[in-house]
Scaffold this active site. Sequence first.
Site, PDB file in Angstrom:
ATOM      1  N   GLY A 176       0.789  -1.228   0.000  1.00  0.00           N
ATOM      2  CA  GLY A 176       0.000   0.000   0.000  1.00  0.00           C
ATOM      3  C   GLY A 176       0.818   1.274   0.000  1.00  0.00           C
ATOM      4  CB  SER A 216       3.364  -1.268  -4.428  1.00  0.00           C
ATOM      5  OG  SER A 216       2.963  -0.636  -3.224  1.00  0.00           O
TER       6      SER A 216
HETATM    7  C1  PEP Z   1      -1.837  -6.599  -0.135  1.00  0.00           C
HETATM    8  O1  PEP Z   1      -2.729  -6.085   0.514  1.00  0.00           O
HETATM    9  O2  PEP Z   1      -1.621  -7.805   0.014  1.00  0.00           O
HETATM   10  C2  PEP Z   1      -1.052  -5.767  -1.053  1.00  0.00           C
HETATM   11  C3  PEP Z   1      -0.024  -6.305  -1.641  1.00  0.00           C
HETATM   12  O3  PEP Z   1      -1.479  -4.472  -1.237  1.00  0.00           O
HETATM   13  P1  PEP Z   1      -0.925  -3.435  -2.346  1.00  0.00           P
HETATM   14  O4  PEP Z   1      -0.898  -4.149  -3.652  1.00  0.00           O
HETATM   15  O5  PEP Z   1      -1.878  -2.309  -2.303  1.00  0.00           O
HETATM   16  O6  PEP Z   1       0.460  -3.057  -1.903  1.00  0.00           O
END
Ligand code: PEP
Length: 255
Positions: A176, A216
């Site tokens: 995130g 991400s």
């Molecule tokens: C996740 O919540 O497992 C995650 C990888 O979130 P993001 O892709 O937003 O980093």
Amino acid sequence: MRKHIIAGNWKMNLNLNEGYSLASEIKGMVIDEITNLNAEVVLFPPFIHLAGIKKLIEGSAVMLGAQNCHYKDSGAFTGEISPKMLKELGVKYVLVGHSERRQYNFENNQILAMKVSAVLSNNLHPVYCIGETLNERENKNEFIVNQTQLNEGLFHLLPSQIKETVIAYEPVWAIGTGITASVAQAAEMHNFIRKLVEEKYGTQVADEIRILYGGSMKPDNAAQLLSCNDIDGGLIGGASLESRSFVNIVKAVKS
Ligand code: PEP
């Protein structure tokens, strides 16, 4: 050849209508745009969406996962959802030990080990999440942290059980934040994890187990990450909330 998994973790987002629309869009795009699907596509919506989305995705290759479960099948556990209930709903995968649950719900490796076992005994597949914090990486503890999470939360399983599980390496500092692990960092850790599986369970199991990267992942970095030998797919948060982004990540899986 390990089949990739592209998994969308919606977390605590989207009302029912938004969730149904997103699932329908993804289903439609996967059917219309991908002739040779090289990956399992799995949606992990909030619990309340599961039954409705199960109906919506019927007849397509899109599968259903849950974000969490309890370690008992039933009982006086107010507010909890059991793996047995998830099985009845047609769920296939269950996230266990996402870093947000470790952090905000104080789930430790011992509890997670029980959840992993409960998921398996209901013939579901755990996606066991591990990952180090930024502080742990800066102090050069990233390998020991991930190793401990595996030893304590997963490596109690028998070889026949571990084959049914998926590991998700998610560096906490990349979740995130918009900061992705470099391909070299991700490849190094995935290779380390597979070696640990090999030491404990042997080469055949290590060759078969799928290890996903999360943190991400977006359409513009997915192809590079997914082309690494030891990266068998992605667990995607933010980018899974937008059908076009998510499906473009599915398309980034090499054939
Ligand atoms: C996740 O919540 O497992 C995650 C990888 O979130 P993001 O892709 O937003 O980093």
